[in-house]
Write a protein that holds these residues in place. Structure first.
Motif, PDB file in Angstrom:
ATOM      1  N   ILE A  53       0.834  -1.208   0.000  1.00  0.00           N
ATOM      2  CA  ILE A  53       0.000   0.000   0.000  1.00  0.00           C
ATOM      3  C   ILE A  53       0.870   1.261   0.000  1.00  0.00           C
ATOM      4  O   ILE A  53       0.395   2.348   0.323  1.00  0.00           O
ATOM      5  N   TRP A  55       1.870   2.968  -2.395  1.00  0.00           N
ATOM      6  CA  TRP A  55       1.369   3.967  -3.340  1.00  0.00           C
ATOM      7  C   TRP A  55       0.279   4.840  -2.716  1.00  0.00           C
ATOM      8  O   TRP A  55       0.074   5.992  -3.128  1.00  0.00           O
ATOM      9  N   LEU A  56      -0.408   4.278  -1.698  1.00  0.00           N
ATOM     10  CA  LEU A  56      -1.479   5.029  -1.040  1.00  0.00           C
ATOM     11  C   LEU A  56      -0.962   5.817   0.157  1.00  0.00           C
ATOM     12  O   LEU A  56      -1.384   6.953   0.394  1.00  0.00           O
ATOM     13  N   HIS A  76       3.160  13.207  -6.990  1.00  0.00           N
ATOM     14  CA  HIS A  76       2.359  12.280  -6.186  1.00  0.00           C
ATOM     15  C   HIS A  76       0.952  12.809  -5.908  1.00  0.00           C
ATOM     16  O   HIS A  76       0.305  12.363  -4.962  1.00  0.00           O
ATOM     17  N   GLY A  78      -1.827  12.313  -7.412  1.00  0.00           N
ATOM     18  CA  GLY A  78      -2.828  11.248  -7.457  1.00  0.00           C
ATOM     19  C   GLY A  78      -2.861  10.442  -6.169  1.00  0.00           C
ATOM     20  O   GLY A  78      -3.928  10.047  -5.692  1.00  0.00           O
ATOM     21  N   GLY A  79      -1.692  10.200  -5.586  1.00  0.00           N
ATOM     22  CA  GLY A  79      -1.614   9.462  -4.336  1.00  0.00           C
ATOM     23  C   GLY A  79      -2.262  10.211  -3.185  1.00  0.00           C
ATOM     24  O   GLY A  79      -2.966   9.622  -2.355  1.00  0.00           O
ATOM     25  N   VAL A  81      -4.663  12.459  -3.444  1.00  0.00           N
ATOM     26  CA  VAL A  81      -6.109  12.448  -3.669  1.00  0.00           C
ATOM     27  C   VAL A  81      -6.687  11.093  -3.247  1.00  0.00           C
ATOM     28  O   VAL A  81      -7.730  11.023  -2.578  1.00  0.00           O
ATOM     29  N   ALA A  82      -6.010  10.008  -3.638  1.00  0.00           N
ATOM     30  CA  ALA A  82      -6.480   8.670  -3.273  1.00  0.00           C
ATOM     31  C   ALA A  82      -6.463   8.483  -1.754  1.00  0.00           C
ATOM     32  O   ALA A  82      -7.376   7.868  -1.186  1.00  0.00           O
ATOM     33  N   LEU A  83      -5.442   9.021  -1.085  1.00  0.00           N
ATOM     34  CA  LEU A  83      -5.348   8.894   0.370  1.00  0.00           C
ATOM     35  C   LEU A  83      -6.489   9.647   1.046  1.00  0.00           C
ATOM     36  O   LEU A  83      -7.098   9.144   2.007  1.00  0.00           O
ATOM     37  N   ILE A  85      -9.431  10.271  -0.237  1.00  0.00           N
ATOM     38  CA  ILE A  85     -10.665   9.521  -0.490  1.00  0.00           C
ATOM     39  C   ILE A  85     -10.752   8.316   0.452  1.00  0.00           C
ATOM     40  O   ILE A  85     -11.825   8.017   1.000  1.00  0.00           O
ATOM     41  N   ALA A  86      -9.633   7.629   0.646  1.00  0.00           N
ATOM     42  CA  ALA A  86      -9.625   6.458   1.520  1.00  0.00           C
ATOM     43  C   ALA A  86      -9.956   6.840   2.958  1.00  0.00           C
ATOM     44  O   ALA A  86     -10.801   6.219   3.614  1.00  0.00           O
TER      45      ALA A  86
END
Length: 474
Positions: A53, A55-56, A76, A78-79, A81-83, A85-86
């Protein structure tokens, strides 16, 4: 909300749903345990399948120029943003289950996440360690400055969930603390915590009663200083049926002194050149809140990491010793004090007077210990057991070269994010003006306990149990 009660009421509001909210499903403690363990299980599942994980679990890299920082953040993006959201997804599920407004939380959490990212970036500056600019202290200081100079919008408050963030972080912390270490040093931590809890409580309670402070109020002050400040004050206030404003004053005193100690204890430890494990144990014995203590211990560990040879001990030993001392040792006393004081309040105080909060005399039972017990400690131990089991399948060299970078390091990053959310929230919910409304007598009683706590904690950590704490991380 008045200046006098903003810190106490803000933290108290973070502990339980407000009246009129939807019926909660579960408790904040159990949701924190669930989120923390879910992250660990997912991380291990990906690790076992050959992935990670990483990448997150992103964080700003070291930088020496604004251009270098901007380039890294853009690379990074995108990472990040993904974090977000998670985090937003799992936190929202818990918020909804607790019967709280999800929309308001998400709006505020977006701000908390963005500011925390900037805090991370500031802490990643190449020269940050030279000025002791560690992310936890930056987040706390920034929050204090903003909250005391400006009026925060009401929509931000639902996202400043101090207790929730710290509980999630502590569960994740268990993944970096092997169970074998808890078994080895746990008895020492519990013994030291027992001494501190008993002495500090009776000092604060005795001084408070000498000032003619109400017994219930004195009990709330005593346990707030002897165990785990905010959580203890809330739990004991309910156990002895203290008035809400009394719990608010106790919480205010805890927060104020916790903030003082978060800067003072690492500075004094640094001046004295204490080994990291010893300093962490002293911080764990003398701090009054999990979040502030973690910030102090982490800051001292980061100092040791960036200045090798200046202090003895492994950098991680500071945080490990703090957790053993505070989370494993002191926090379990919340349930014990709640149970004992509930019996005293019901059988003696309410028998002698009719000034109960609602006139109803509750019958204490052994279940009170479980009701008041901090459930996130269970999650912490489970996380530690999981990592201990995983480590048993590897040699020490393979664990450090394979498991740590792909499995443990990303969890450490997620833990640091949770702690940063917490530290920032503490600062944003604390007003220095609250101290003026606490009154001289409660302040004097609590301060007496502070002095005793720090002195006894120093003697126990630096002298009596120093061999145990110095050996952490070796």
């Amino acid at each position: 909300m008045s200046d006098r009660s903003i810190a106490g009421d803000a933290v108290a509001a973070n502990a339980v749903p407000t009246r009129g909210a939807r019926k909660p499903f579960g408790t904040e403690d159990w949701w924190a345990v669930g989120i923390g363990l879910l992250a660990i299980v997912v991380a291990y599942g990906l690790f076992a399948s050959g992935s990670s994980i990483k990448w997150l679990a992103v964080a700003p890299a070291k930088w020496a120029s604004i251009g270098q920082l901007a380039g890294d953040l853009g690379k990074h993006a995108g990472g990040f943003v993904a974090l977000f959201i998670a985090f937003a997804a799992v936190f929202s599920i818990a918020i909804a289950a607790l019967g709280l407004p999800v929309g308001q939380f998400l709006a505020g959490f977006l701000v908390v996440f963005i500011v925390s990212t900037l805090v991370f970036a500031a802490g990643a500056w190449a020269q940050a360690s030279a000025y002791n600019l560690e992310p936890p202290l930056i987040a706390l200081a920034l929050g204090l400055i903003v909250s005391n100079l400006f009026t925060l919008p009401a929509w931000l408050a639902p996202a400043l969930r101090v207790e929730f963030y710290i509980k999630v972080g502590i569960v994740l912390l268990g993944a970096t603390l092997p169970l074998t270490l808890i078994v080895w040093a746990g008895p020492v931590a519990i013994g030291q915590a027992t001494i501190v809890s008993l002495v500090t409580f009776f000092v604060i309670y005795g001084v408070a009663r000498a000032f003619d402070i109400d017994k219930r109020f004195a009990a709330v002050l005593g346990v707030g200083g002897a165990v785990c400040g905010v959580s203890a004050a809330i739990a004991i206030a309910g156990a002895v049926r203290a008035r809400r404003e009394q719990a608010s004053v106790a919480i205010t005193l805890v927060v104020v002194w916790a903030i003082v100690m978060v800067f003072a204890l690492p500075a004094v430890s640094r001046a004295l050149g204490l080994p990291t494990g010893v300093a962490g144990a002293w911080i764990g014995t003398s701090e009054f809140a999990d979040a502030a203590g973690i910030a102090a211990a982490q800051a001292y560990g980061d100092f040791a990491r960036h200045a090798p040879g200046v202090v003895a001990g492994a950098p991680d030993a500071s945080l490990q010793a703090f957790v053993l001392m505070k989370v494993v040792g002191r926090d379990i006393w919340i349930g014990i004090w709640a149970f004992v004081l509930a019996i005293v309040a019901t059988t003696r105080w309410e028998r002698d007077s009719a000034d109960g909060a609602d006139g109803v005399q509750a019958k204490p039972s052994a279940r009170e210990i479980w009701t008041r017990f901090p459930k996130f400690v269970i999650g912490f131990v489970i996380a530690s057991a999981i990592v201990t089991w995983i480590a048993s399948h590897y040699t020490l060299a393979d664990y450090r070269s394979v498991v740590t970078p792909a499995f443990v390091a990303p969890i450490v990053a997620l833990r640091t994010w949770a702690f940063t959310f917490c530290f920032l929230s503490i600062g944003l919910t604390t007003r220095f003006a609250t101290l003026a409304g606490t009154g001289a007598k409660p302040l004097a009683a609590f301060t007496a306990g502070v002095v005793v706590n720090v002195v006894i904690g120093y003697w126990l950590s630096v002298h009596l149990f120093a061999p145990y704490w110095s050996a952490l991380g070796q």
